[in-house]
Structures are given as structure tokens and as C-alpha cells.
Enzyme design. Structure first.
Site, PDB file in Angstrom:
ATOM      1  N   HIS A 166       0.847  -1.193   0.000  1.00 18.35           N
ATOM      2  CA  HIS A 166       0.000   0.000   0.000  1.00 18.35           C
ATOM      3  C   HIS A 166       0.886   1.247   0.000  1.00 18.35           C
ATOM      4  CE1 HIS A 166      -3.285  -2.677   1.905  1.00 18.35           C
ATOM      5  NE2 HIS A 166      -3.511  -2.528   0.609  1.00 18.35           N
ATOM      6  N   GLU A 169       1.791   3.285   3.045  1.00 19.57           N
ATOM      7  CA  GLU A 169       2.491   2.512   4.070  1.00 19.57           C
ATOM      8  C   GLU A 169       3.972   2.389   3.721  1.00 19.57           C
ATOM      9  OE1 GLU A 169       0.284  -1.137   4.556  1.00 19.57           O
ATOM     10  OE2 GLU A 169      -1.596  -0.063   4.902  1.00 19.57           O
ATOM     11  N   HIS A 312       2.815  -4.382   6.811  1.00 23.65           N
ATOM     12  CA  HIS A 312       1.851  -3.318   6.542  1.00 23.65           C
ATOM     13  C   HIS A 312       1.821  -2.388   7.757  1.00 23.65           C
ATOM     14  CE1 HIS A 312      -0.377  -4.937   2.933  1.00 23.65           C
ATOM     15  NE2 HIS A 312       0.299  -6.023   3.309  1.00 23.65           N
ATOM     16  N   GLU A 371       0.973  -5.986  10.930  1.00 18.68           N
ATOM     17  CA  GLU A 371       0.520  -4.591  10.923  1.00 18.68           C
ATOM     18  C   GLU A 371       1.363  -3.815  11.928  1.00 18.68           C
ATOM     19  OE1 GLU A 371      -1.546  -3.265   8.901  1.00 18.68           O
ATOM     20  OE2 GLU A 371      -2.751  -4.913   8.082  1.00 18.68           O
TER      21      GLU A 371
END
Length: 401
Positions: A166, A169, A312, A371
Site C-alpha cells: 500500500h 504505508e 503493513h 501490521e
């Protein structure tokens, strides 16, 4: 003496400061209009403060400015700019040259934004300082940018980490690049890496890292949509007329690359209910329609990965399952990763079409989505140090699982 600089395509405030031998605070103080603009634009004229410098006397073995820049970890552009009278390919012993203030021992700098340009520059410097690093490409992005891959180690056990699926990110790229540099330096010096024997790990495993899966999207976040971008008009439309692309997750065609894999893709498409390109969550019209996702799938199919980890942001969580297709040991491995990072191992439901999901479905081996950090994307660089201290444990633990 203050001089002037004409902004070029692809420039950012951070990049200008880095290559002109100054810092962002000094640039903003001389150019207060930058505080409100968000992005710089080609053709703008900025005032540049005089750089702080030091002197260096050419020694035996110093061959070219390029070699010197690599060895001293100085931007080649700033070194050349500081020495306009010097032949970059002929350095007589005893000649005195100017070293810009950005002389540093570390190549990867973690105090400024990190885009594709920084990635390519740093990989070139890393390859010169650590020639045992193996570098290549897994393919190209929509706009033709090469997607680099770095191999650490030459052992038979193959592992894979990736970042920046992404665009907003991009800090995950910085996490992986800092890890690459520290791993390489520890291996070269023969020391332990936070208690780990890297010499032994290097011989036992091969870690393949793709630090930036989505280079076009990352550059869009940093540079914005400029008229020379072939998707310029579309991007403005897809971003609802907003010129601020800092929150953009997708690739340059407005497709979410982590919703692109053939693992419940139809379910994810229907769940998202996003019917066209945009900043996030559009799955496209078919899985693997985007060259970046296709390159990742092909690259993975070409290797015998024991384990994969996709980094991420954000949430400080580790996702380890998919459709009960994960191997029996996956949960315990996730708990090991959680223990060394203080993250939570989470059994995730209601999510499909991600890279980790597809890997588990395709190979029935451990795959994880990590994450990192906590807050609202894009996470600020002020979090980098704490994020790195958290995920370094995961990166090292993954090597010995």
C-alpha cells in the site's frame, strides 16, 4: 551565500534538502510558501541556504567520486555539486575536495520520507559497500519502474519479506531497508545481531526481500499528481479532485494491490463494494490484473519459500490464518513472533484476496501479515524508532523458524 534551485520533476522538499546539503527546517525558513503548498512543483524557484562543509584529502585507493560517495555514504549528486572543478573520474592523491554536510556512516537515513528514488539510490550504495548482497528485480510497475529484490544469505532454506503493498504505508520499506543494512553490516563484521549468529544464518537460509511492491503509488504519495503523469487526469478524478495524495493506498491505476490475489477474490470484491478505481479498496475486474501483483505471484511461484511475511501498517497485530488452510504450526509460530515484538497474534476473519491469503492457500505453508505501528496512515516518521525496535524481533525470528 544563498543560492537558487529550480525544482525538477520528482523532487520533494526532503529530496532537495538531501541533495543540496541542507535540511528541511532551513528550506522551510527560507521558503515559507512551502508550508502551505503540500508539494513542490517543477519550475518553482527555491532559495537554498549555503551548505555546511568539511574538507577531505584524496588518499591512495580513492579512484572516483562515485566510489568515494559509496564508501563514505554521501549523496553522489551533492558530492559532485560541492566540487564542480573536480574531474569525477580522476582523483589525484593529495587533492583536497569538499565533503557536503550529509556525510554519514549509515546509508539508510530514517529521519526523512522514503520513496522510490531514495530506494534506488540506497540500493546502489549498499551494493558497493556490501558486495555480497545479491540484487535483482521481480518485474516492473505500471509505469515501468523496476521492483527490486534483495537476497540475504545463500542457504537452502528460502524465506520472503515484503513491504509497501500500500502506497501510504511506505514506512514499511524503510523498516526493511534498515534491516538489510544492519544485517549486512553485522555479517561483514562477524558480530552477533541482537544475539543471533548471522554468519550461521547466512549459510543456512536465503532471505528474499521486496522492500517496495508499489513504487508508482509510493511516488504518488510523495510527489503528488503532476501533469507529466500519464494518469494525471484520471488520478485527480479518482481522488475526488483533491490534490493531496498522502492517504493513497492503491497503485497508479487506482487498484488495491493487496486485494488482487486469487484467494477468495470474488468475495473480497463483493465485500468491498467499490466499483471503480480510487485511493483504496478497488479489487479491479480480475485477480492479478496489475503488473505489480502479477510480479509478486510469479516471483513467489518461482521459489520454494518456507515462510512469507508481508509488512503493513498499522495496528500492532499479526495475522496468521486463512480459511483453515494454514499449516497446524501457524498459530504457535505467530505467537512466537508476537512474543518478540509485543504485538498480538490475531486469527482474522472476513478478509480475502491478500498476498498472505493466497500464499497460504497455494502452498499450505506459514504466511503472516504484520501490521506495524499504531495510529492513522501514513504513520509519522517520529514512530520509526519504536516501530523498528518492535519488528526487528519479528524479522530475526522469522529467519530461524
Amino acid at each position: 551565500m544563498i543560492c537558487h534551485y529550480v525544482v525538477q520533476s520528482g523532487d520533494t522538499v526532503f529530496r532537495i534538502a538531501r541533495h543540496q546539503g541542507t535540511n528541511v527546517i532551513a528550506l522551510y525558513s527560507l521558503n515559507p510558501q512551502l508550508m502551505e503548498q503540500g508539494y513542490v512543483y517543477p519550475g518553482q524557484v527555491l532559495q537554498i541556504p549555503p551548505p555546511a562543509v568539511s574538507l577531505y584529502v584524496i588518499q591512495a585507493g580513492d579512484t572516483t567520486l562515485f566510489e568515494l560517495a559509496c564508501r563514505l555514504a554521501i549523496s553522489l549528486e551533492s558530492l559532485v555539486a560541492a566540487n564542480p572543478q573536480v574531474d569525477p573520474d580522476k582523483l589525484p592523491i593529495g587533492q583536497t575536495i569538499v565533503l557536503p554536510h550529509n556525510k554519514k556512516t549509515s546509508i539508510i537515513q530514517t529521519n526523512s520520507e522514503y520513496g522510490y528514488k531514495e530506494l534506488i539510490e540506497d540500493l546502489e550504495l549498499l551494493s558497493k559497500r556490501y558486495p555480497f548482497l545479491q540484487m535483482g528485480s521481480i518485474g516492473s510497475s505500471v509505469l515501468g519502474r523496476s521492483i527490486p529484490v534483495i537476497r540475504l544469505g545463500n542457504g537452502p532454506k528460502q524465506l520472503h519479506y515484503n513491504g509497501a503493498f500500500h502506497a501510504n504505508e511506505w514506512i514499511t520499506t524503510l523498516l526493511l531497508m534498515k534491516f538489510i543494512e544492519e544485517y549486512a553490516e553485522v555479517y561483514r563484521s562477524g558480530n552477533l545481531f541482537r544475539g543471533r549468529d548471522i554468519q550461521k544464518i547466512f549459510e543456512q537460509s536465503s532471505l528474499w526481500i521486496v522492500p517496495m511492491v508499489n513504487p508508482d503509488g509510493v511516488e504518488l504519495v510523495h510527489v503528488g499528481a503532476m501533469p507529466d503523469n500519464p494518469y494525471y487526469e484520471f488520478l485527480l478524478k479518482w481522488n475526488f479532485g483533491c490534490l493531496d495524495f498522502s492517504g493513497w493506498k492503491s497503485n497508479i491505476r487506482g487498484v488495491d494491490l493487496n486485494d488482487q490475489f486469487p484467494a477468495g477474490w470474488e468475495r473480497e470484491r463483493d465485500r468491498r463494494e467499490v466499483t471503480g478505481p480510487g485511493p483504496r479498496d478497488y479489487t479491479s475486474t480480475a485477480p492479478l490484473s496489475e503488473p505489480e501483483a502479477k510480479a509478486m505471484a510469479d516471483f513467489t511461484n518461482e521459489h520454494d519459500f518456507r515462510l512469507v511475511i508481508a509488512f503493513h501498517t498499522q495496528g500492532q497485530e499479526i495475522y496468521w490464518n486463512y480459511g483453515d488452510m494454514e499449516p497446524p504450526e501457524a498459530e504457535q509460530l505467530a505467537k512466537r513472533l508476537a512474543k518478540v515484538s509485543r504485538y498480538r497474534a490475531v486469527k482474522l476473519q472476513g478478509s480475502d484476496a491478500g498476498y498472505k491469503d493466497w500464499f497460504i492457500q497455494q502452498f499450505r505453508r506459514p504466511g503472516f501479515t504484520v501490521e506495524t505501528g499504531f495510529g492513522v496512515n501514513p504513520l509519522p516518521l517520529s514512530q520509526f524508532r519504536s516501530m523498528y525496535d518492535e519488528v526487528i524481533g519479528i524479522m530475526l525470528e522469522g529467519l530461524v523458524i
